[in-house]
Structures are given as structure tokens and as C-alpha cells.
Design a protein around this motif. Sequence first.
Motif, PDB file in Angstrom:
ATOM      1  N   CYS A 143       0.231  -7.014  11.772  1.00 36.36           N
ATOM      2  CA  CYS A 143       0.547  -8.337  11.971  1.00 36.36           C
ATOM      3  C   CYS A 143       1.616  -8.586  12.710  1.00 36.36           C
ATOM      4  O   CYS A 143       2.809  -8.075  12.299  1.00 36.36           O
ATOM      5  N   PRO A 144       1.882  -9.550  13.826  1.00 37.48           N
ATOM      6  CA  PRO A 144       3.139  -9.660  14.441  1.00 37.48           C
ATOM      7  C   PRO A 144       4.267 -10.501  13.351  1.00 37.48           C
ATOM      8  O   PRO A 144       5.381 -10.219  13.767  1.00 37.48           O
ATOM      9  N   MET A 145       3.666 -10.896  12.433  1.00 32.89           N
ATOM     10  CA  MET A 145       4.840 -11.735  11.466  1.00 32.89           C
ATOM     11  C   MET A 145       5.514 -10.746  10.462  1.00 32.89           C
ATOM     12  O   MET A 145       6.302 -10.649  10.154  1.00 32.89           O
ATOM     13  N   CYS A 146       4.103 -10.165   9.672  1.00 34.28           N
ATOM     14  CA  CYS A 146       4.770  -9.390   8.369  1.00 34.28           C
ATOM     15  C   CYS A 146       4.720  -7.914   8.624  1.00 34.28           C
ATOM     16  O   CYS A 146       4.970  -7.003   7.779  1.00 34.28           O
ATOM     17  N   ARG A 147       3.909  -7.403   9.765  1.00 33.40           N
ATOM     18  CA  ARG A 147       3.904  -5.929  10.199  1.00 33.40           C
ATOM     19  C   ARG A 147       2.789  -5.380   9.199  1.00 33.40           C
ATOM     20  O   ARG A 147       2.667  -4.193   9.251  1.00 33.40           O
ATOM     21  N   ASN A 148       2.149  -6.010   8.338  1.00 34.95           N
ATOM     22  CA  ASN A 148       1.002  -5.557   7.594  1.00 34.95           C
ATOM     23  C   ASN A 148      -0.237  -5.444   8.343  1.00 34.95           C
ATOM     24  O   ASN A 148      -0.515  -5.927   9.282  1.00 34.95           O
ATOM     25  N   SER A 149      -1.047  -4.061   8.162  1.00 31.48           N
ATOM     26  CA  SER A 149      -2.135  -3.836   8.739  1.00 31.48           C
ATOM     27  C   SER A 149      -3.190  -4.776   8.164  1.00 31.48           C
ATOM     28  O   SER A 149      -3.700  -4.804   7.259  1.00 31.48           O
ATOM     29  N   PRO A 150      -4.018  -5.525   9.352  1.00 36.17           N
ATOM     30  CA  PRO A 150      -4.828  -6.535   8.800  1.00 36.17           C
ATOM     31  C   PRO A 150      -6.530  -5.801   8.959  1.00 36.17           C
ATOM     32  O   PRO A 150      -7.445  -6.241   8.337  1.00 36.17           O
ATOM     33  N   LEU A 151      -6.308  -4.386   9.115  1.00 39.51           N
ATOM     34  CA  LEU A 151      -7.378  -3.449   9.145  1.00 39.51           C
ATOM     35  C   LEU A 151      -7.735  -2.892   7.859  1.00 39.51           C
ATOM     36  O   LEU A 151      -6.543  -2.453   7.208  1.00 39.51           O
ATOM     37  N   PRO A 152      -8.955  -2.892   7.253  1.00 36.84           N
ATOM     38  CA  PRO A 152      -9.116  -2.335   5.981  1.00 36.84           C
ATOM     39  C   PRO A 152      -8.808  -0.800   6.065  1.00 36.84           C
ATOM     40  O   PRO A 152      -9.158   0.071   7.236  1.00 36.84           O
ATOM     41  N   THR A 153      -8.068  -0.169   5.107  1.00 38.69           N
ATOM     42  CA  THR A 153      -7.844   1.141   5.127  1.00 38.69           C
ATOM     43  C   THR A 153      -8.844   1.801   3.854  1.00 38.69           C
ATOM     44  O   THR A 153      -9.323   1.098   2.979  1.00 38.69           O
ATOM     45  N   PRO A 154      -9.068   3.214   3.987  1.00 35.75           N
ATOM     46  CA  PRO A 154      -9.935   3.586   2.870  1.00 35.75           C
ATOM     47  C   PRO A 154      -9.194   3.564   1.516  1.00 35.75           C
ATOM     48  O   PRO A 154     -10.011   3.649   0.630  1.00 35.75           O
ATOM     49  N   LEU A 155      -8.092   3.670   1.783  1.00 34.11           N
ATOM     50  CA  LEU A 155      -7.372   3.580   0.254  1.00 34.11           C
ATOM     51  C   LEU A 155      -7.460   2.198  -0.387  1.00 34.11           C
ATOM     52  O   LEU A 155      -7.286   2.231  -1.507  1.00 34.11           O
ATOM     53  N   ALA A 156      -7.493   1.429   0.445  1.00 39.19           N
ATOM     54  CA  ALA A 156      -7.683  -0.223  -0.206  1.00 39.19           C
ATOM     55  C   ALA A 156      -8.653  -0.224  -1.045  1.00 39.19           C
ATOM     56  O   ALA A 156      -8.813  -1.120  -1.943  1.00 39.19           O
TER      57      ALA A 156
END
Length: 165
Positions: A143-156
Motif C-alpha cells: 500500500c502506498p500509504m502504510c506499506r502493508n502488503s494488500p496481497l494475502p500471504t500463506p502465513l496469514a
Amino acid sequence: MNSTSNSDDNPSKEPYGYAYYLVALSFGVLLVIIVIILISNYLSHKSLQNRQVSGTANTSMEQDSALTIQIHEGEAVVNNYPVLLYSQAKKHKPDSETITSYSCCSICLADYKDTDWLKLLPHCGHLFHRDCIDRWLQVNLSCPMCRNSPLPTPLAEVTPLATRP
């Protein structure tokens, strides 16, 4: 009697002739051994380089195919993000700080108009112009604002041990 003074019949000079021959022969054999060692070392080094290059090429191709699969999965996820008009976003979530505090797209820096189509990143709640965020996520995976990945990861999808009963 003068024949005893001949150098060919003198046994004391004969060992020196063989010594020179043995020394020259030793150096010749040593030189051949060194040349063989250098050639075998060169060939083994060349073979090792070829294996490393082919191994790197195979690894690179595997990584490229894995990345291609991940990109296609990411595009499918991003295409399913909610798209809404800015006017609707203001009506449906008036209490949300994300929507009301950001009146412009942080990618293109243009102010939102009520007729602009926005895409909502569900993991963080940030809004962006639909075209801006699509182009952004093709290059960046956050995300350009918070830099969190919006894509799901297997660890999630893994539940932490502390939350298990």
C-alpha cells in the motif's frame, strides 16, 4: 700408455654425464606433470563454471515462473477489491477517518471528485483512484500509504498457537 690418459676411458668422468642426463630427465618429467595439473585444473574450473551457469539459469527460470504465477494470483486478488464512487464512500462510512481525512489520491495527488471511481484496499482501508492503485500494485506490492502488503500471504491463513483452544 698414453691411452690411459684418454677421457673416454676415464671412469671418474662418466657419472657426471649420467647426472646431467638424470637432472634434465627429472625436469622434463616435472614439467610434464605441472602442465597436466594446470590443464586438468583449468578444465575442472571451466566445468564448474558451466554447471553453475546452468544451475543459475535453471534456478532463475524456476524463480521467474513462480513470480509469474504469484503476479497472476495477485492481479486476480487486486481485481476483486471493492470499487466505489467517492460520493458513495463518503455516504457509507462517514465515521471512517480513512475516507474523510484523505481528500486526494496519494499516488497522483489529485483531489477526489464525487464522480471518481476509487478502489478500497481491504487490509488497511486506504482509498485510491482505481487506475492509480492498479498501476501502483503492478510495480509495488504494498500500500502506498502504510506499506502493508494488500496481497494475502500463506502465513496469514495460519492461526497462531496462542489463539488455539
